[in-house]
Design a protein around this motif. Structure first.
Motif, PDB file in Angstrom:
ATOM      1  N   ARG A 229     -50.748 -10.756 -34.276  1.00 54.52           N
ATOM      2  CA  ARG A 229     -50.420  -9.824 -34.065  1.00 54.52           C
ATOM      3  C   ARG A 229     -51.530  -8.400 -34.322  1.00 54.52           C
ATOM      4  N   GLY A 230     -51.065  -8.814 -36.235  1.00 58.83           N
ATOM      5  CA  GLY A 230     -51.897  -7.851 -37.002  1.00 58.83           C
ATOM      6  C   GLY A 230     -52.974  -7.524 -36.435  1.00 58.83           C
TER       7      GLY A 230
ATOM      8  N   GLU B 277     -43.603 -13.366 -31.419  1.00 59.17           N
ATOM      9  CA  GLU B 277     -43.721 -12.295 -32.508  1.00 59.17           C
ATOM     10  C   GLU B 277     -45.062 -12.379 -33.242  1.00 59.17           C
ATOM     11  N   SER B 278     -45.756 -13.941 -32.327  1.00 54.20           N
ATOM     12  CA  SER B 278     -46.984 -14.575 -33.394  1.00 54.20           C
ATOM     13  C   SER B 278     -48.062 -13.730 -32.880  1.00 54.20           C
TER      14      SER B 278
ATOM     15  N   SER C  66     -41.123  -8.421 -34.660  1.00 56.09           N
ATOM     16  CA  SER C  66     -40.954  -6.373 -33.532  1.00 56.09           C
ATOM     17  C   SER C  66     -39.907  -6.307 -35.013  1.00 56.09           C
TER      18      SER C  66
ATOM     19  N   ASP D 238     -41.511 -20.729 -30.387  1.00 52.22           N
ATOM     20  CA  ASP D 238     -41.498 -19.359 -29.649  1.00 52.22           C
ATOM     21  C   ASP D 238     -42.859 -18.450 -30.443  1.00 52.22           C
ATOM     22  N   VAL D 239     -43.205 -18.253 -30.372  1.00 56.74           N
ATOM     23  CA  VAL D 239     -44.200 -17.290 -30.624  1.00 56.74           C
ATOM     24  C   VAL D 239     -45.135 -16.019 -30.396  1.00 56.74           C
TER      25      VAL D 239
ATOM     26  N   MET E 154     -25.687  -7.521 -30.458  1.00 54.38           N
ATOM     27  CA  MET E 154     -26.779  -7.463 -30.371  1.00 54.38           C
ATOM     28  C   MET E 154     -26.285  -5.761 -30.644  1.00 54.38           C
ATOM     29  N   ASN E 155     -27.212  -5.010 -31.880  1.00 47.94           N
ATOM     30  CA  ASN E 155     -26.756  -3.465 -31.683  1.00 47.94           C
ATOM     31  C   ASN E 155     -28.051  -3.092 -30.759  1.00 47.94           C
TER      32      ASN E 155
ATOM     33  N   ASP F  59     -34.003  -6.610 -23.571  1.00 46.38           N
ATOM     34  CA  ASP F  59     -33.791  -7.344 -24.905  1.00 46.38           C
ATOM     35  C   ASP F  59     -34.238  -6.342 -26.489  1.00 46.38           C
ATOM     36  N   ASN F  60     -33.925  -5.294 -26.691  1.00 45.41           N
ATOM     37  CA  ASN F  60     -34.116  -4.051 -27.596  1.00 45.41           C
ATOM     38  C   ASN F  60     -35.438  -4.455 -27.712  1.00 45.41           C
ATOM     39  N   TRP F  61     -36.193  -4.783 -27.090  1.00 44.90           N
ATOM     40  CA  TRP F  61     -37.628  -3.910 -26.712  1.00 44.90           C
ATOM     41  C   TRP F  61     -37.436  -2.687 -25.179  1.00 44.90           C
TER      42      TRP F  61
ATOM     43  N   THR G  38     -27.705  -7.676 -35.435  1.00 50.24           N
ATOM     44  CA  THR G  38     -29.191  -8.210 -34.350  1.00 50.24           C
ATOM     45  C   THR G  38     -30.290  -8.930 -34.847  1.00 50.24           C
TER      46      THR G  38
ATOM     47  N   ILE H 125     -31.478  -0.616 -32.380  1.00 47.94           N
ATOM     48  CA  ILE H 125     -32.047  -1.656 -33.777  1.00 47.94           C
ATOM     49  C   ILE H 125     -33.291  -1.558 -32.546  1.00 47.94           C
ATOM     50  N   TRP H 126     -34.154  -1.632 -32.760  1.00 49.48           N
ATOM     51  CA  TRP H 126     -35.079  -1.437 -31.877  1.00 49.48           C
ATOM     52  C   TRP H 126     -36.183  -2.395 -32.226  1.00 49.48           C
ATOM     53  N   ARG H 127     -36.345  -3.497 -30.948  1.00 52.64           N
ATOM     54  CA  ARG H 127     -38.298  -4.243 -31.208  1.00 52.64           C
ATOM     55  C   ARG H 127     -39.085  -3.332 -31.312  1.00 52.64           C
ATOM     56  N   ARG H 128     -40.233  -3.665 -32.302  1.00 53.20           N
ATOM     57  CA  ARG H 128     -41.672  -2.793 -31.813  1.00 53.20           C
ATOM     58  C   ARG H 128     -42.299  -3.679 -31.733  1.00 53.20           C
TER      59      ARG H 128
END
Lengths: 972, 213
Positions: free
Chosen positions: B177-178, B113-114, A801, B110-111, B1-2, B24-26, A778, B5-8
């Protein structure tokens, strides 16, 4: 005290009582009162004692022009109570008194003025020198303006706003309101700032006729209502303008009212054009005891009655130099004040209608007379008047002396806006000789007195401001100008400064207790420039910012010196024009910093978080700040470090490699797929500014890291150093896009191989290798085999994330090995043992690549790349006299010197960059930058630590790295 | 995809979700309890965002949407908001909730995550923003949508004014993001007096629909 409750001009609501505590007693004020007027209503006449002489002080201006009414309110010192609205539950105390303001035990200081001449602070009690520190303590005990405890915490809500405007109008009087209306009518966004809690200015409280039988106060309310109904005008009342900066950046602060969510807030306005319509204040009349409670200015006395419903006294004498004084005397007489006499400084020029009205009321009116002394120990009981030359004198018993020498314009905002002021003989004002672009002045501050002229002036200024904003108003402006020209112009002003007195107790500055005699003493000592006299005597340096002495001081100096060459020049005022709480400037206290995606879990795991640059990071994971267990664990087992703060970038495009070659010192064409390349960046001086690793992810597509500190500027660094080349490349900052886990220690592989969907063996993923794989099918990972801490390490870059998920997965996978977190400090010690540098810790602005032993990174052959810093690197490679980085060990193994300690002999020879006790080596080690002759192995270093006195520490230069010099542990 | 496993998201509101959805894991919050009537602060961080950089931006059409000519201009079509940042760079924000893969063109990065991605919508939004920034979201010389880049609560941000009307006003903003936690705290603090509350994705979609998008 009985209020006048029937007046249409009142700004109070007598039906709403509000209690306040003062001197352990509870008093009743009413809604709309200020703290000072509420106390006045309860018979309190002495509100404070003065700074130096502890003289009694009371209401004088009502507009905060001096510190007379500064009190401690709700434990906050120096609150100007005459313009602080009364709120329920307030506790008020006098300040700078021993006892009460009425019976201050320090009052005897007033008799010691002979011992404190001008410049006392600079000239007295300095010889012998040892006396001064003792004297200073006593001076500070006796004098002052409020006391604040070091641990005092300001309560309340302090806010900030940044509103936008096309036109900002400063002053909500008739001129300001007219200007705002004129600009708003053009569709512009207008902001109006008014320091009082309501609009109206000097129309607001006056029943005199405006035009066609309409009184001034009603006209003010009409204008205010129309303005409040105009949607594109924002009105900020009870808002003092405090600063003006380039491009019409106006700052102000607003006091909150009952319905507001703030106690005070800072306002910052960027306006295209500014109109200053701040009107006038009164110029104080100087005579003996001119600040005795019971002496007050015309506006103060008049507004006390008309705005707050309080007769300012019972029996009054007026000593004035302006028609407003005559008007006030007539009106206050009609309201019940007994007026013993009106003495006008002017021989002529009065409005004959006012003179007739005085006569109709049988009020004695004396032209060419002036007050010379206020009598009474604590408050006024009697007044002496004399002719201007001092030839005749008369005394009058009274409890109120209304005294004013005339008007003076409020030019502070214009001065801050860089307007040039010069003395105008007709008005006696300091008027703007030249205004800066897109700044306009209007109204009374130009010397106008006629109500219609004042409005016309404001209207014209509003149109001028609209024109600044690009609105076509030529025809309107022409008509407005003609209208203004048809009205009465500026009125002649009174020039008298000082009554015929010696001036020993004539105070030119109330805040600093500066007398006319002090000014004369300064001049006698050779001071002629007003600015220097101001500093030497401190006149005008108090919180009133020259509100009281600002006009009189330069006039008096010019008149006293009497030379044609000495022109009156105003002294400089500076922001903030009005005293403002620091809490207001601090605003809502948001400390904006960045957190990594695993911030919370680190904190829960015992992480001690510290602000490091823009980030908050886990520095330690226990209260043992030596980090022994964290360090030993990494050396012998496996640990996890959150390294997400590293700078991360993608650079790509046909010319990406050229850009890398330009900025990095190494030959970046040697970056090969599947491998990490370590290199450094220098500035044009050859000084090292950053280091990091670069990987190639595709054709003309690279991913690289920088230090945390350089993450914010690296993109611009690339663009700046390629700005003339026209190269086709792009760069994007991915610092926050990826979290980074440094999995380090001899058992790191055992953890990673449990979760990675790839072969991470030493053969498949060797040292300085780069791989991309997934974890648990994943999480996409960019993995680098590095060794910053000197052990087998994997730097795992993962989408932010997923960072927490990966952190948890690794923690779980390493549980049976007792994996544990380590923080920034442990990393610092680990990398120091390995002598891996942190740029900025072991380097400074003058440290070159060669100085820190990284010269091997520089590729001298890639001259075509024009590498940043290459020229300087060539010149400094063998340069003598440079500081060189060395490793050292202490002679006394029980003692570790502090970072920053100096390396000395008879002079300073260098300094310690870092020194720590090494638990791996079981002795203190460190790195230092020292002069080249000291960098030979075996050299004894003498260390001066702060506060060590004559004692020194000693160390010896040793080979580096201290730990695993062969690097075998990185390659296991 | 597991799926375990979570995206945060970098944003977490101190509110109880009433309705959620996995994408999509969110874990996406569709609605919070007691959202009231706004104004709302909505976390859009899981929504896909791309950076586009190229010396010939005019030739690129993200999702078929043209990139505006001038810096500061925006195009909002097909649920895609394209913001011209400078001569060679544009930001592409997918507002519909879909998670498309970036096109193969090298110009795209792809940003998602930024940055943290927030929407501030509803009544008196600009009374809230003026407590946090001097950026002029009501500049009469600009028609919505338009992009401003500058400090918002002292943090460098990209902010798009999507609607100026007092009742339906709204801005979208991104920053590193921070800064998410402190920025959200600052916005909620500034908005407290105006009744600002966190809201879920449904509120955002409703708002977009009201605007006719």
């Amino acid at each position: 005290m009985k209020r006048l409750t029937h007046l249409p001009t009142l700004r109070i609501d007598p039906s709403q009582e509000i209690p306040l505590k003062y001197n352990r007693r509870t008093y009743q004020g009413v809604h709309g009162d200020t703290v000072a007027t509420a106390l006045f209503a309860n018979g309190v006449r002495i509100l404070a004692r003065s700074l130096k002489y502890h003289r009694p002080r009371g209401l004088y201006s009502l507009d905060g022009e001096c510190s007379n009414t500064f009190m401690q309110v709700n434990a906050i010192p120096n609150v100007c109570t005459e313009n602080t609205l009364l709120r329920r539950g307030m506790t008020v105390e006098a300040q700078n008194v021993k006892g009460t303001p009425e019976t201050d035990r320090m009052g005897f200081m007033d008799k010691l003025d002979w011992a404190m001449p001008a410049g006392f602070y600079y000239r007295t009690l300095h010889k012998p020198a040892r006396i001064w520190p003792l004297a200073l303590k006593q001076v500070r005990k006796a004098a002052g303006l409020g006391v604040i405890a070091p641990d005092f915490e300001m309560k309340g809500k302090y806010d900030e706003i940044y509103p936008q405007a096309d036109v900002c109008v400063i002053g909500g009087g008739p001129a300001g309101m007219s200007a705002a209306r004129a600009a708003a009518a053009q569709g512009l966004r207008v902001i109006l700032l008014e320091s009082r809690p309501w609009l109206g200015g000097f129309f607001d409280y006056r029943p005199a006729e405006y035009h066609d039988g309409v009184p001034l106060y009603r006209r003010a309310r009409e204008l205010a209502q129309r303005l409040e109904e105009t949607t594109n005008v924002r009105i900020f009342s009870h808002t003092a303008m405090v600063g003006a900066y380039n491009n019409n950046l106006i700052t102000a602060f607003q006091q909150g009212g009952p319905g507001d969510h703030f106690d005070e807030r800072y306002i910052e306005i960027r306006a295209v054009s500014v109109v200053v319509a701040t009107g006038c204040i009164e110029r104080p009349l100087l005579f003996e005891n001119n600040e005795r409670p019971g002496v007050m200015q015309i506006g103060c006395a008049h507004r006390l009655a008309r705005t707050y419903g309080l007769l300012p006294g019972e029996q009054a004498v007026f000593s004035i130099g302006h028609d407003l004084g005559l008007e006030a005397a007539i009106d206050l007489f009609d309201l019940g004040l007994k007026v013993a006499c009106v003495a006008d400084i002017r021989e002529d020029g009065q409005d004959p209608r006012l003179v007739d009205e005085l006569a109709a009321r049988k009020i004695p009116f004396w032209r060419g007379w002036v007050a010379t002394r206020a009598h009474g120990k604590k408050t006024v009981t009697k007044v002496s008047l004399s002719t201007i030359p001092g030839t005749q004198q008369r005394d009058f018993g009274c409890d109120l002396l209304v005294a004013s020498a005339g008007m003076t314009p409020v030019t502070g905002p214009l001065t801050l806006a860089q307007a040039q002021l010069q003395y105008d003989l007709h008005t006696g004002f300091f008027l703007p000789a030249q205004l800066p672009p897109k700044v306009h002045a209007a109204g009374r501050l130009l010397g106008l007195h006629d109500a219609l002229a004042i409005e016309a002036s404001g209207h014209l200024a509003g149109l001028e401001a609209a024109a600044d904003c690009g609105v076509s108003v030529d025809a309107d402006r022409q008509r407005a100008r003609e209208n203004l020209d048809s009205r009465p112009g500026p009125v002649r002003g009174c020039k008298l400064v000082l009554a015929p007195v010696k001036g020993r107790k004539s105070f030119i500055c109330f805040d600093e207790d500066t007398t006319i005699k002090n000014i004369q003493q300064a001049i006698a000592m050779g001071f002629e420039a007003t600015e220097l006299i101001k500093r030497f005597t401190t006149a005008g340096t108090g919180p009133g910012q020259g509100g009281i002495p600002g006009h009189n001081l330069p006039l008096f100096v010019a008149q006293y010196l009497g030379e044609a060459s000495v022109a009156a020049q105003p002294t400089v005022v500076r922001a903030p024009l009005v005293p403002t709480f620091l809490a207001t400037y601090a605003g809502s206290h948001h400390d904006m910093c960045k957190r990594t995606p695993v911030h919370d879990s680190q904190k829960q795991a015992g992480g001690v978080m510290r602000r490091i640059g823009v980030w908050r990071r886990a520095r330690y994971f226990s209260q043992d700040f030596s980090c022994r267990e964290e360090i030993v664990n990494v050396r012998n087992n496996v640990g996890m470090l959150d390294a997400s703060t590293l700078g991360k970038f993608r650079i790509w495009g046909p010319d990406a490699l050229q850009a890398l070659q330009r900025v990095y010192v190494s030959d970046m064409s040697k970056v090969s797929e599947g491998k990490v390349k370590y290199s450094a960046m220098c500035n044009d001086d050859g000084c090292i500014i950053d280091d990091g690793v670069v990987v190639k992810r595709g054709a003309n597509d690279y991913y690289f890291t920088t230090s945390t500190a350089r993450a914010g500027v690296t993109g611009e660094w690339f663009r700046y150093h390629t700005r003339y080349d026209g190269w086709n490349f792009s760069i994007v900052n991915l610092t926050d896009a990826f979290g980074v886990i440094n999995l380090a220690g001899p058992n790191a592989r055992q953890v990673l191989e449990k979760v990675a969907d790839a072969d991470v063996s030493n053969a498949a993923f060797p040292y300085i290798g780069y791989r991309e794989f997934t974890i648990r099918d994943t999480i996409p990972v960019r993995a680098m085999r590095l060794g910053f801490v000197g052990e087998l390490s994997y730097e795992l870059h993962v989408p932010s994330s997923y960072m927490q998920a990966l952190w948890d997965i690794l923690a779980e996978a390493g549980r049976e090995l007792n994996i544990r977190n380590f923080g920034v400090e442990a990393q610092n010690v680990l990398r120091m043992e390995k002598c891996h540098l942190i740029i900025g810790a072991e380097s400074e602005l003058r440290t070159t690549l060669h100085d820190v032993g990284l010269g091997f990174l520089w590729d001298r052959t890639k001259t075509a790349a024009k590498t940043v810093g290459a020229v300087a690197l060539r010149q400094t490679a063998e340069q003598e006299g440079r500081l060189k980085l060395v490793g050292f060990k202490m002679e006394d193994p029980s003692r570790t010197p502090k970072d920053g300690s100096l390396i000395v002999d008879r002079a300073i020879r260098g300094y310690i960059c870092i020194a720590r006790h090494s638990f791996t080596l079981e002795e203190p080690v460190g790195l230092a930058l020292v002069e080249a002759p000291l960098n030979q192995e075996g050299t004894r270093l003498e260390i001066f630590e702060d506060e060590c006195g004559d004692r020194r520490l000693y160390a010896k230069v040793v080979p580096t790295p201290f730990y695993d010099p062969e690097g075998t542990r990185l390659r296991i | 995809m597991n799926p375990e496993i979570w995206r945060r998201s970098p944003v977490s509101f101190d509110r109880r979700p009433a309705q959620t959805e996995t994408r999509d894991n969110w874990m996406v919050v569709l609605k919070y309890e007691d959202e009231s009537e706004g104004p709302y602060l909505i976390d859009l961080s899981p929504r896909t965002r791309w950076d586009v950089q190229d010396s010939h931006l005019a030739e690129i059409r993200p999702g078929g949407v043209p990139i505006p000519d001038k810096p500061g201009q925006c195009t909002f079509q097909k649920g895609i908001l394209v913001n011209r940042m400078n001569r060679t760079q544009a930001a592409v924000w997918h507002l519909t909730g879909e998670t498309p893969e970036p096109p193969a063109h090298a110009a795209y990065t792809d940003v998602t995550e930024s940055t943290v991605f927030l929407a501030l919508v509803g009544r008196r939004v600009f009374a809230i923003t003026e407590k946090l920034t001097s950026l002029d979201f009501l500049d009469p010389a600009r028609s919505a949508p338009f992009l401003l880049q500058g400090p918002f609560s002292h943090v460098p941000c990209q902010v798009v004014t999507l609607e100026k009307s007092p009742d339906r006003a709204g801005i979208l903003l991104t920053c590193s993001r921070g800064y998410a936690r402190d920025l959200v705290a600052a916005i909620l603090d500034a908005g407290e007096e105006f009744g600002l509350r966190p809201a879920g994705q449904i509120a955002f979609h409703n708002w977009l629909e009201e605007l006719g998008y």
